[in-house]
Design an enzyme around this catalytic site. Structure first.
Site, PDB file in Angstrom:
ATOM      1  N   ASP A   1       0.867  -1.164   0.000  1.00 15.32           N
ATOM      2  CA  ASP A   1       0.000   0.000   0.000  1.00 15.32           C
ATOM      3  C   ASP A   1       0.915   1.229   0.000  1.00 15.32           C
ATOM      4  OD1 ASP A   1      -2.394   1.580   0.352  1.00 15.32           O
ATOM      5  OD2 ASP A   1      -1.823   1.768   2.455  1.00 15.32           O
TER       6      ASP A   1
ATOM      7  N   ASP B   1      -0.226   5.102   0.866  1.00 11.97           N
ATOM      8  CA  ASP B   1      -0.490   6.170   1.827  1.00 11.97           C
ATOM      9  C   ASP B   1      -0.466   5.656   3.259  1.00 11.97           C
ATOM     10  OD1 ASP B   1      -0.855   7.935  -0.303  1.00 11.97           O
ATOM     11  OD2 ASP B   1      -2.970   7.416  -0.490  1.00 11.97           O
TER      12      ASP B   1
END
Length: 222
Positions: A7, A9
């Site tokens: 991922d 953020d």
């Protein structure tokens, strides 16, 4: 070969790039600051709560820039990278990505943020494979404000991952180890298909799940 999915953020960078891009547009004078900030914060709260309408958000988030000249958009991307993102790209995150690359892993960033915002960030990390929300274009090449295909959000991240692997001639079972790094419980579907799920800078809900299931917890930014 092993597979490694990150991922973006709050996992590889200690901020939400989509939300930060919204704040950046306010500083550029592209939007009414008070109204845009209010709506952006509401969408961000829904994301954190796992209730985000991703289609409504993309229509909102792309509206201020999608009709601007390409040269203006590109210049803004460059400034955003230099002023906002680059100072937040920490050595620990770079080293983690490079560690997996040096092991020969197939590495991708899988993010619910759109490709316009995240493609320069993936390049800065040296990651060739980016699975981001793809933006629909009309026959003239103009961004419509709608999503093309399956959005890489929640369960959509697993769908997009399987589609990407198939396009490369792979399937998940080809890999002895599948590592997934994420901070958010929104990514549970992706984490649950990993042999090595890693709760990375985890939110409180994900940390609770990780402790219950015995998953590794990694804090890159402490």
């Amino acid at each position: 070969m092993n597979l490694c999915l990150f991922d973006l953020d709050d996992t590889l960078i200690p901020l939400d790039s989509d939300h930060a891009w919204g704040r950046f547009m306010i500083r550029q004078g592209w939007v009414d600051a008070e109204e845009f900030d209010r709506q952006n914060d509401v969408f961000f709260a829904h994301y954190k709560a796992g209730t985000l309408d991703i289609h409504a958000y993309i229509a909102f988030a792309t509206a201020p820039w999608r009709e601007r000249p390409a040269s203006e958009r590109s210049a803004a991307q460059d400034r955003f990278m230099q002023e906002v993102i680059a100072p937040q790209m920490r050595p620990a995150a770079r080293d983690l990505v490079q560690h997996h690359q040096q092991q020969g892993d197939l590495v991708a960033i899988v993010t619910a943020t759109n490709e316009f915002v995240t493609a320069p960030i993936a390049r800065a990390f040296g990651v060739a494979h980016l699975l981001a929300v793809e933006l629909e274009k009309d026959p003239g090449g103009n961004i419509t404000g709608r999503i093309a295909g399956v959005p890489s959000f929640r369960e959509g991240k697993t769908v997009r991952t399987h589609e990407w692997l198939a396009a490369l001639g792979h399937k998940l079972q080809d890999f002895e180890r599948v590592s997934v790094y994420s901070d958010s419980a929104n990514d549970l579907p992706l984490l649950e298909m990993a042999t090595d799920p890693v709760a990375t800078n985890p939110s409180a809900p994900l940390e609770a799940i990780a402790r219950e299931r015995g998953w590794r917890i990694l804090r890159l930014f402490d």
